[in-house]
Design a protein around this motif. Sequence first.
Motif, mmCIF file in Angstrom:
data_model
loop_
_atom_site.group_PDB
_atom_site.id
_atom_site.type_symbol
_atom_site.label_atom_id
_atom_site.label_comp_id
_atom_site.label_asym_id
_atom_site.label_seq_id
_atom_site.Cartn_x
_atom_site.Cartn_y
_atom_site.Cartn_z
ATOM 1 N N ASN A 52 -25.998 18.409 8.058
ATOM 2 C CA ASN A 52 -24.671 18.933 8.368
ATOM 3 C C ASN A 52 -23.634 17.818 8.495
ATOM 4 O OD1 ASN A 52 -22.427 20.296 9.168
ATOM 5 N ND2 ASN A 52 -23.478 21.558 10.688
ATOM 6 N N VAL A 53 -23.023 17.484 7.363
ATOM 7 C CA VAL A 53 -21.969 16.471 7.366
ATOM 8 C C VAL A 53 -20.647 17.049 7.855
ATOM 9 C CG1 VAL A 53 -23.032 15.058 5.571
ATOM 10 C CG2 VAL A 53 -21.409 16.848 4.923
ATOM 11 N N ASP A 54 -20.547 18.378 7.930
ATOM 12 C CA ASP A 54 -19.312 19.001 8.418
ATOM 13 C C ASP A 54 -19.097 18.733 9.898
ATOM 14 O OD1 ASP A 54 -18.575 20.056 5.981
ATOM 15 O OD2 ASP A 54 -19.504 22.003 6.355
ATOM 16 N N ASP A 55 -20.141 18.815 10.671
ATOM 17 C CA ASP A 55 -20.018 18.688 12.121
ATOM 18 C C ASP A 55 -20.497 17.357 12.673
ATOM 19 O OD1 ASP A 55 -19.056 21.308 12.215
ATOM 20 O OD2 ASP A 55 -21.083 22.137 12.397
ATOM 21 N N ASN A 56 -21.002 16.489 11.799
ATOM 22 C CA ASN A 56 -21.563 15.237 12.274
ATOM 23 C C ASN A 56 -21.039 14.081 11.416
ATOM 24 O OD1 ASN A 56 -23.161 13.076 13.095
ATOM 25 N ND2 ASN A 56 -25.005 14.324 13.314
ATOM 26 N N ASP A 57 -19.875 13.555 11.827
ATOM 27 C CA ASP A 57 -19.242 12.472 11.078
ATOM 28 C C ASP A 57 -20.125 11.230 11.058
ATOM 29 O OD1 ASP A 57 -16.913 11.377 9.636
ATOM 30 O OD2 ASP A 57 -16.807 10.040 11.381
ATOM 31 N N GLU A 58 -20.804 10.953 12.130
ATOM 32 C CA GLU A 58 -21.683 9.779 12.187
ATOM 33 C C GLU A 58 -22.789 9.884 11.135
ATOM 34 O OE1 GLU A 58 -24.731 7.631 15.308
ATOM 35 O OE2 GLU A 58 -23.062 8.801 16.118
ATOM 36 N N PHE A 59 -23.357 11.079 10.985
ATOM 37 C CA PHE A 59 -24.390 11.293 9.974
ATOM 38 C C PHE A 59 -23.816 11.091 8.578
ATOM 39 C CE2 PHE A 59 -26.633 14.327 7.123
ATOM 40 C CZ PHE A 59 -27.823 13.611 7.010
ATOM 41 N N ASN A 60 -22.644 11.672 8.311
ATOM 42 C CA ASN A 60 -22.014 11.501 7.005
ATOM 43 C C ASN A 60 -21.790 10.027 6.704
ATOM 44 O OD1 ASN A 60 -20.604 12.369 4.528
ATOM 45 N ND2 ASN A 60 -18.838 11.487 5.574
ATOM 46 N N ARG A 61 -21.267 9.300 7.662
ATOM 47 C CA ARG A 61 -21.015 7.877 7.465
ATOM 48 C C ARG A 61 -22.309 7.115 7.205
ATOM 49 N NH1 ARG A 61 -15.795 6.569 8.610
ATOM 50 N NH2 ARG A 61 -16.216 4.373 9.005
ATOM 51 N N SER A 62 -23.402 7.578 7.793
ATOM 52 C CA SER A 62 -24.677 6.874 7.617
ATOM 53 C C SER A 62 -25.280 7.087 6.223
ATOM 54 C CB SER A 62 -25.678 7.294 8.692
ATOM 55 O OG SER A 62 -26.201 8.588 8.442
ATOM 56 N N ILE A 63 -24.954 8.183 5.553
ATOM 57 C CA ILE A 63 -25.560 8.472 4.244
ATOM 58 C C ILE A 63 -24.594 8.293 3.079
ATOM 59 C CG2 ILE A 63 -27.252 10.063 5.253
ATOM 60 C CD1 ILE A 63 -25.581 12.386 4.043
ATOM 61 N N SER A 64 -23.337 8.001 3.350
ATOM 62 C CA SER A 64 -22.323 7.883 2.293
ATOM 63 C C SER A 64 -22.087 6.416 1.938
ATOM 64 C CB SER A 64 -21.010 8.524 2.742
ATOM 65 O OG SER A 64 -21.187 9.914 2.942
ATOM 66 N N PRO A 65 -22.376 6.021 0.694
ATOM 67 C CA PRO A 65 -22.207 4.623 0.294
ATOM 68 C C PRO A 65 -20.809 4.063 0.548
ATOM 69 C CG PRO A 65 -23.463 5.801 -1.359
ATOM 70 C CD PRO A 65 -22.978 6.833 -0.373
ATOM 71 N N LEU A 66 -19.791 4.892 0.499
ATOM 72 C CA LEU A 66 -18.425 4.415 0.712
ATOM 73 C C LEU A 66 -18.279 3.646 2.017
ATOM 74 C CD1 LEU A 66 -15.433 4.358 -0.160
ATOM 75 C CD2 LEU A 66 -15.160 6.522 1.066
ATOM 76 N N PHE A 67 -18.979 4.069 3.049
ATOM 77 C CA PHE A 67 -18.837 3.445 4.361
ATOM 78 C C PHE A 67 -19.720 2.205 4.520
ATOM 79 C CE2 PHE A 67 -17.773 7.949 4.808
ATOM 80 C CZ PHE A 67 -16.442 7.803 5.170
ATOM 81 N N HIS A 68 -20.391 1.819 3.441
ATOM 82 C CA HIS A 68 -21.262 0.644 3.463
ATOM 83 C C HIS A 68 -20.901 -0.316 2.334
ATOM 84 C CE1 HIS A 68 -23.866 2.635 6.425
ATOM 85 N NE2 HIS A 68 -23.487 3.729 5.772
#
Length: 160
Positions: A52-68
């Motif tokens: 659930n990337v909709d409700d968990n920004d930290e999770f989205n950031r952890s799996i999205s290459p853009l933030f790394h």
Amino acid sequence: GGYACLAGLAFTPDLYKCGVDIVGPSNIKTLLDSIPSYWGPMRNDLLRKIGNVDDNDEFNRSISPLFHVDAITAPLLIGQGANDPRVKQAEADQIAFSMRDKGIPVEYVLYPDEGHGFARPNNRIDFNGRAETFLAKHLGGRAEAFVKPEGTTAVFPLEN
């Protein structure tokens, strides 16, 4: 595909000398947010599979290459269709411009008349030739001299 390339470069940068990303999502949340409402059941299925990337920004950031992006050290070649209904041009734009702004080697080829992949033969030949040249440069080996095919619509957003 494209996500695997971006994730590999971002999450395990020591394993790769370079990468070729074709229509790869760089931010899972923006990818899912761009899905049209009539694809709602598919979006829900993806949320169940991905998380659930909709409700968990930290999770989205952890799996999205853009933030790394800061972890990426290898050169990247990006190929994108401007009319892609699944992985929008914004996915390529955001990682390409972020890498460029941080001084990480990136080449970005956009085809204004393509969608998810390259259907037009001249564009397919164009990108394959660019990829061959890119891989030879960064991996070593031979490449046929690149000649831009007549009729290709390749544009280069990072050069503007």
